[in-house]
Enzyme design. Sequence first.
Site, short mmCIF file in Angstrom:
data_model
loop_
_atom_site.label_atom_id
_atom_site.label_comp_id
_atom_site.label_asym_id
_atom_site.label_seq_id
_atom_site.Cartn_x
_atom_site.Cartn_y
_atom_site.Cartn_z
N HIS A 114 0.83 -1.21 0.00
CA HIS A 114 0.00 0.00 0.00
C HIS A 114 0.86 1.26 0.00
O HIS A 114 0.54 2.25 0.65
CB HIS A 114 -0.95 0.02 1.21
CG HIS A 114 -1.94 -1.09 1.23
ND1 HIS A 114 -3.21 -0.99 0.72
CD2 HIS A 114 -1.85 -2.36 1.71
CE1 HIS A 114 -3.87 -2.14 0.88
NE2 HIS A 114 -3.06 -2.99 1.47
N ASN B 237 -10.21 -2.98 2.59
CA ASN B 237 -9.92 -2.97 1.16
C ASN B 237 -11.23 -2.77 0.40
O ASN B 237 -12.31 -2.77 0.99
CB ASN B 237 -9.32 -4.32 0.73
CG ASN B 237 -7.84 -4.43 1.05
OD1 ASN B 237 -7.14 -3.42 1.21
ND2 ASN B 237 -7.35 -5.65 1.14
N HIS C 171 -3.73 1.05 11.95
CA HIS C 171 -3.45 -0.19 12.67
C HIS C 171 -4.80 -0.80 13.10
O HIS C 171 -5.55 -0.16 13.83
CB HIS C 171 -2.59 0.15 13.90
CG HIS C 171 -2.36 -1.00 14.83
ND1 HIS C 171 -2.36 -2.31 14.42
CD2 HIS C 171 -2.12 -1.03 16.16
CE1 HIS C 171 -2.13 -3.09 15.47
NE2 HIS C 171 -1.98 -2.34 16.53
FE1 HDD Z 1 -2.42 -4.76 5.54
C1 HDD Z 1 -1.01 -1.70 5.19
C2 HDD Z 1 -5.42 -3.52 4.36
C3 HDD Z 1 -3.76 -7.93 5.59
C4 HDD Z 1 0.37 -5.89 7.01
N1 HDD Z 1 -3.07 -2.97 4.89
C5 HDD Z 1 -2.34 -1.82 4.82
C6 HDD Z 1 -3.14 -0.76 4.32
C7 HDD Z 1 -4.39 -1.27 4.08
C8 HDD Z 1 -4.34 -2.66 4.45
C9 HDD Z 1 -5.58 -0.53 3.55
C10 HDD Z 1 -2.67 0.65 4.08
C11 HDD Z 1 -2.86 1.51 5.29
C12 HDD Z 1 -2.41 2.92 4.98
O1 HDD Z 1 -3.05 3.54 4.12
O2 HDD Z 1 -1.44 3.33 5.58
N2 HDD Z 1 -4.20 -5.57 5.00
C13 HDD Z 1 -5.33 -4.89 4.65
C14 HDD Z 1 -6.46 -5.79 4.61
C15 HDD Z 1 -5.98 -7.03 4.93
C16 HDD Z 1 -4.57 -6.89 5.20
C17 HDD Z 1 -7.88 -5.40 4.26
C18 HDD Z 1 -6.72 -8.31 5.06
C19 HDD Z 1 -7.96 -8.41 5.35
N3 HDD Z 1 -1.79 -6.57 6.14
C20 HDD Z 1 -2.50 -7.75 6.12
C21 HDD Z 1 -1.74 -8.80 6.77
C22 HDD Z 1 -0.57 -8.21 7.20
C23 HDD Z 1 -0.62 -6.83 6.78
C24 HDD Z 1 -2.20 -10.23 6.95
C25 HDD Z 1 0.60 -8.80 7.93
C26 HDD Z 1 0.60 -9.90 8.60
N4 HDD Z 1 -0.60 -3.95 5.94
C27 HDD Z 1 0.39 -4.60 6.61
C28 HDD Z 1 1.57 -3.71 6.93
C29 HDD Z 1 1.11 -2.34 6.36
C30 HDD Z 1 -0.24 -2.67 5.77
C31 HDD Z 1 2.89 -4.22 6.50
C32 HDD Z 1 2.06 -1.62 5.43
C33 HDD Z 1 2.15 -0.21 5.93
C34 HDD Z 1 1.42 -0.19 7.18
O3 HDD Z 1 0.90 -1.43 7.42
O4 HDD Z 1 1.28 0.75 7.91
O5 HDD Z 1 1.79 -3.67 8.29
#
Ligand code: HDD
Length: 699
Positions: free
Chosen positions: A83, A156, A347
């Site tokens: 993202h 999402n 978060h």
């Molecule tokens: Fe995630 C970012 C949505 C599963 C780990 N995620 C991130 C963002 C969105 C989502 C919208 C962007 C937030 C922003 O604008 O800063 N992610 C989802 C959805 C998931 C999902 C809807 C499943 C239902 N994500 C998911 C899993 C993991 C992560 C299973 C790790 C185990 N996601 C992250 C992250 C991010 C992230 C690496 C990247 C930047 C951040 O968090 O702040 O931690």
Amino acid sequence: MIVRKSKTASKSQAPSEARPGGETHQTTTSANQTLTTNQGVAISDNQNSLKSGARGPTLLEDFVLREKIQHFDHERIPERIVHARGSGAHGYFQPFKNLSKFTKAEFLQDPKKTTKVFVRFSTVAGGAGSVDTPRDVRGFAVKFYTEEGNFDLVGNNIPVFFIQDAIKFPDLIHSVKMEPDRAFPQAGSAHDTFWDFASLMPESMHMLMWAMSDRTIPRSLRHIEGFGVHTFRLVNAQGESTFVKFHWRPSLGVASTLWDEAVKLAGADPDYQRRDLWEAIDNGDYPEWTLSIQAFDQKTADELDFDILDPTKLIPEEIIPLTPIGRMVLNENPVNFFAETEQVAFHPGHIVPGIDFTPDPLLQGRLHSYLDTQLSRLGGPNFHEIPINKPVCPMRNFQRDGHMRMAVPPGRVAYEPNSLDPNGPRENPTRGFASFPDPNAGPKTRERPESFADHYSQARLFWRSMTPPEQGHIVSAFTFELSKVETPAIRTRMLGHLDLIEPELGKRVATAMGMVGEADKITPAVPPRDDLDPSPALSIIGKAPKTVQGRTVAVLVTDGSDANAVQKLRQALKKEGANLKLVAPKVGKLEGNGLVPDMQLDGAPSVLFDAVVALPSEAGAKELLGVAAAIDWLRDAFGHLKAIGFNAATNPLLDKAGIDTDAAMGVIALDGKNGIEGFIATAKKHKIWERDKLVRPQR
Ligand code: HDD
């Protein structure tokens, strides 16, 4: 308070004292501000470094130069691992009614009360500098600044996910990102590693159907739905829990581009969706979403034929209908992209009393990841003090120090219990967050529950819920993506899965690829069911509203075009809430009509607009006959199934573009009787599906 110079300020950016992050040290309103160093020392010369003689070497002593360059050298922070490319906006949320029946969350009690929000939309796979229109899931993350703390709904635009357990997330993302040896492709799933992984993960089949549908090539960020994906709990003041799924519905309806359009948009305007969101808010066309819940109890959960803890499953609305609970309006653009959109930290663990988690294993893993990632992305544990992340309610605890600590907590006491600071913060069993006592404990084990094992039924449900054009697009998307895969074994494995999802789908993709009979035979753990009723709510086309609200119609004009005709069209579109943009071979004032174009033809291909009209003068049309960009303008609009309006002078151009002037196919003479009404009625369809068979193979 943030104050901008009014001449350059955008309309939507009126200073807002209440906005989260609305405090900065650059706060003066007076004119003639003096430029200073970061230490506040006034700078006398910002053009020349300090040198030993006018033509001599620069002196190390130049603290102004060194501070400025040092700061510049460190302007970038690591982009989000997923993202990375996103667009943000401020707004507010307002519940429709008191929801105390379901939850004690304070921001959901009073329909008169608004809560500030910050929203960030994103693509998943591409880097921060990638384009806006790849085939990709869109992130839909909302931060509610409630008086009980921040609540983040990090969702999402698709209601299910690729994997069931967070332990597979790094594998999923590594497979879809650029391949590590060659660093391509950027922002695209059409490559071997993604399909290798996906074809070895039957649980991804349902999400793959969504990913290959028009959901992943949205028209704009204002036209996407949002989903919390996981099952959450709402908990009321009596401690009673209700399961919920969260849904955002855009007031403009859901709309998508065609694949060819998305590809061309990437070149025509890499910032297409970011710009669209910014301009809409700037023009006062505030995007709006309704928040709904699907609420259900344990008994209903037990009756469903899938597990509500499995994030690869959705609950059809036809089984549990949506209850609208409030609306969100985005009415303010960020004043600084980095400070707000880049530094915002979402978060799923940012939760408030009255809302709680379930043991969905994907959600549970997320609860670690989002906090952890901020350490490397934002540099330390104090990111909650960055203005955009700061709660609007007081925060008091005994956490201390660390990189970039902004708060200056006074006193000797940084521990609890204590007797030295009797007025200091204490835990509060009444107001404090208490987890719902979920009785879900069992033996320590690494296993996937049996109830998560059906990977194909809902993929089939999705296919059967699509209209024929949408099914055709899914076939084309699989054909495109799998044709980009170089390893034959990955293609044949994937074709085997498609056969299982629905034999017709497998056959159509195999035929389009020229690989009939080559699909692997895959034996599923649980065979797909054949008795699921389609869910019409999953189709975009099936429920598309007929409207031009929020859409942009481009009018191609030349010297001598009829300004009256333009004016009439402008008024009629305005009445319907649509915008009109004038496109011409030159951007300066036109001769003979005083029209001032908004855009020059070479930089305004028709792919940027929702519908097009050509109103050249006869002489102008003659000149345009020799301009490829003008012929492409019409040909692309036709190929992209957009409404086309024209005047008599346009006929030779339409001929050259190979377009028949057939109103049934959405090509409307504007100078005919009811021309403008007819054109607008056609444009309201968004796409003229009848035309599809004329311009692309029906797969
Ligand atoms: Fe995630 C970012 C949505 C599963 C780990 N995620 C991130 C963002 C969105 C989502 C919208 C962007 C937030 C922003 O604008 O800063 N992610 C989802 C959805 C998931 C999902 C809807 C499943 C239902 N994500 C998911 C899993 C993991 C992560 C299973 C790790 C185990 N996601 C992250 C992250 C991010 C992230 C690496 C990247 C930047 C951040 O968090 O702040 O931690």
